[in-house]
Design an enzyme around this catalytic site. Structure first.
Site, PDB file in Angstrom:
ATOM      1  N   HIS A 263     -59.405  36.491 -18.259  1.00 34.63           N
ATOM      2  CA  HIS A 263     -58.414  35.514 -18.707  1.00 34.63           C
ATOM      3  C   HIS A 263     -58.220  34.392 -17.679  1.00 34.63           C
ATOM      4  CE1 HIS A 263     -55.008  34.294 -21.249  1.00 34.63           C
ATOM      5  NE2 HIS A 263     -54.437  33.930 -20.109  1.00 34.63           N
ATOM      6  N   HIS A 300     -46.055  37.213 -16.659  1.00 31.98           N
ATOM      7  CA  HIS A 300     -45.920  36.397 -15.460  1.00 31.98           C
ATOM      8  C   HIS A 300     -44.502  35.859 -15.346  1.00 31.98           C
ATOM      9  CE1 HIS A 300     -47.407  33.883 -18.763  1.00 31.98           C
ATOM     10  NE2 HIS A 300     -46.812  32.849 -18.218  1.00 31.98           N
ATOM     11  N   ASP A 306     -39.930  25.788 -15.598  1.00 33.27           N
ATOM     12  CA  ASP A 306     -39.627  26.145 -16.980  1.00 33.27           C
ATOM     13  C   ASP A 306     -40.879  25.887 -17.818  1.00 33.27           C
ATOM     14  OD1 ASP A 306     -37.079  26.588 -16.123  1.00 33.27           O
ATOM     15  OD2 ASP A 306     -36.108  25.301 -17.602  1.00 33.27           O
ATOM     16  N   HIS A 336     -42.009  36.504 -18.422  1.00 34.44           N
ATOM     17  CA  HIS A 336     -42.295  36.563 -19.850  1.00 34.44           C
ATOM     18  C   HIS A 336     -43.778  36.883 -20.003  1.00 34.44           C
ATOM     19  CE1 HIS A 336     -43.602  32.411 -19.113  1.00 34.44           C
ATOM     20  NE2 HIS A 336     -44.354  32.549 -20.175  1.00 34.44           N
TER      21      HIS A 336
END
Length: 386
Positions: A263, A300, A306, A336
């Protein structure tokens, strides 16, 4: 970072006499940024661009902040923003900090009765729905689904739409917006490993030149106020220009994804940057090809930024219950990652057809009252395992 562009008629040397057929001078204007140190364009006008006949109304368009400080993840249903006839009235700021504003708009009608200029911010306008023409004093650009339109601050423009079904995702930036510096050499040329190149950037090729006097309404945005000014001559009176400071277009469909055996981190999707936020493009691509790879992203923590993700089309493999036009906000300070089940679902898949625009800001974003009108207040619970 656009490259040198020349359009229309210009003299062989800057700051020299350039005369019309009747012997009078064209009016030269240096249209530049960051004092005299940033990108600039020299334009030549039928009339002096300084002629203001009247300053009329001044009114605030400052967004109303609902949550100044928060640590809650949100999902906003962007297509619930109601269409409005007027282009400026349709623009609804949903997230904001001192560096940028994130705006949703669903304008139904073209800009006909006025010209618009944002003196505070570059505007990055992503076309989610609709086709038409961006008309500016430095030339026109046709637009369609998937286009980014980069309008530098101070550019005078109108939006012409072909139909009433239009959806825009707009980022206003107080900082200049450039292409990522790691994809440019020291001359500014995009390098071989860049996911796009200069051939993909569409420069204005159609220059409108109006030699008219009269009353021309200009709406100017400055420090969250709109000033209505009346110009004595048509703002689109440029006969030619050259330089680096002009609007241009780039299609998200021309972004060439970078893939790997495992990834890849979000910076490989980066498309634009400022010193206050970055913009990334997630496009259809092949998945990772290590035999034990997990295509879904790992969990992560946003420690320093943000994360805002605007979902455009396709199936976004890491999220559950996401539709086109949704926006997710994952604020700094909490981790998240993929929703329950997403990691296992991704194993063995060879490609994704997702299309999304991501904005990562380095300062926290405040949530506006317009955002709460379309917000899913329970989104932060969507990672709970039942």
């Amino acid at each position: 970072m656009p490259f040198y562009h020349k359009l229309g008629k210009i003299p062989p040397k800057r700051h020299t006499q350039f005369r019309k057929a009747d012997g009078t001078l064209y009016a030269e204007q240096l249209f530049g940024t960051i004092g005299f140190d940033g990108m600039s364009t020299n334009s030549y006008h039928e009339h002096r661009p300084t002629q203001v006949k009247e300053i009329r109304k001044q009114y605030s368009v400052a967004p109303k902040i609902a949550k100044k400080n928060h640590i809650q993840s949100y999902r906003l249903r962007g297509f619930q923003v109601k269409p409005e006839n007027d282009y400026l009235e349709s623009r609804k700021t949903v997230l904001i900090n001192s560096d940028c504003s994130i705006i949703l708009a669903a304008p139904k009608q073209s800009t006909t009765d006025y010209f618009y200029k944002n003196t505070d911010a570059d505007e990055l306008i992503f076309i989610h729905k609709g086709t038409g023409k961006l008309r500016t004093h430095l030339g026109n650009l046709d637009f369609k689904y998937g286009d980014y339109l980069l309008v530098p601050r101070g550019v005078i423009y109108k939006m012409d739409f072909d139909t009433e079904d239009n959806r825009l995702f707009i980022v206003e930036s107080k900082r200049p917006i450039y292409t990522p510096k790691r994809y440019r050499n020291y001359f500014g040329q995009l390098l071989e490993h860049s996911p796009f190149c200069e051939r993909d950037l569409r420069q204005p090729q159609e220059l409108e030149t109006h030699n008219e006097k009269g009353d021309f309404l200009m709406k100017v945005k400055k420090q969250d106020d709109i000033f209505e000014m009346v110009y004595a001559t048509h703002p689109f009176d440029v006969v030619g220009y050259d330089g680096y400071n002009y609007p241009y277009a780039f299609s998200i469909h021309d972004f060439e994804p970078i893939t790997g055996r495992i990834h890849q981190p979000p910076p490989v999707h980066q498309t634009f940057e400022t010193d206050a936020f970055v913009v990334c493009s997630f496009v259809p691509r092949l998945y990772d090809y290590h035999p034990d790879s997990i295509p879904a992203p790992y969990n992560h923590s946003n420690i320093d930024s943000d994360e805002v993700l605007y979902y455009v089309d396709g199936d976004f493999m890491s999220r559950n219950d996401i539709d086109a036009g949704h926006i997710s906000l994952h604020p700094a300070g909490i981790p998240h990652g993929p929703h329950p089940g997403a990691t296992e679902r991704s194993i063995g898949k060879v490609r994704t057809d997702e299309l999304a625009v991501m904005v990562d800001t380095f300062k926290p974003l405040m949530v506006t009252e317009e955002a709460l009108k379309i917000a899913d207040e329970d989104y932060y619970k969507s990672w709970l395992e039942h």
